[in-house]
Design an enzyme around this catalytic site. Sequence first.
Site, PDB file in Angstrom:
ATOM      1  N   GLY A  21      69.425  10.012  29.522  1.00 42.66           N
ATOM      2  CA  GLY A  21      69.557  11.164  28.102  1.00 42.66           C
ATOM      3  C   GLY A  21      71.116  11.094  27.857  1.00 42.66           C
ATOM      4  N   TYR A 159      65.171  29.706  30.661  1.00 38.56           N
ATOM      5  CA  TYR A 159      65.883  28.888  30.030  1.00 38.56           C
ATOM      6  C   TYR A 159      67.210  28.888  29.699  1.00 38.56           C
ATOM      7  CZ  TYR A 159      67.718  23.640  28.190  1.00 38.56           C
ATOM      8  OH  TYR A 159      68.314  23.134  27.635  1.00 38.56           O
TER       9      TYR A 159
END
Length: 254
Positions: A21, A159
């Site tokens: 990624g 998160y």
Amino acid sequence: MSLDMFRLDGKIALVTGGNRGIGLAIATLFGEAGAQVMLTGRTETDAVRSLVEGQPDRFAWVAGDVTDPATPAALVAATLERFGRLDVLVNNAGVADGGNFHEFDDARLARIMETNFTAPFRIARAAIPPMLAQGKGSIVNIGSISGFVANKPQLQVAYNSSKAAIHQMTTVMAFEYASRGIRVNALAPGYVVSDMTANGIANAEMNRVWTENTPMGRFGKPEEMATCALFLASDAASYVTGATLVADGGYITH
């Protein structure tokens, strides 16, 4: 000003979460810009193996679980042993998890915070001494637009909180080390095509909401995040510290 300011010739970089990624895209671009790069992650991917075997003088790999308290010092030590110095740290490793706030258990909270905040804190802490010794360094912490907003339709308070903490850590670190030659900045990506977003992108409803709430109407590419990280890491950003660069296709403009 010369375009050479964007080069990283002679620089040594450590990129966490560099096996796929955004991290892999950053490591690859840094190598193209002239840096020698230590990549790290839990598992060595075929893409990493290809880089290291194809350009062994430019890329190296060391496996590591960043949530292990012993790993940060080991990563920095491995980089110094292999390349002799450390000029750029990219704190990219991270995980995401979602759910209702009142149902989010301690184990999931610990996993998010240990990976997304405590590990970058420890790795930066280990990287600072060699940078201080050489009088110069650049740290790029990967935050997120989630550190600024409440995402929808998914619920992911842990998160988001971890990424907000990264942004604030960046600000305070930059203040502390500005006079000692170390710049510290953050990059806050929006929705980027990656393993982390793959399930959401594959979900028709989430895909629609994410796309409609991004004014540019598309997802970002890892390579687009890499160019932003290169700017922050390079001497082109020599007067930039304590900044969080948002690269989100306009998501947080509304």
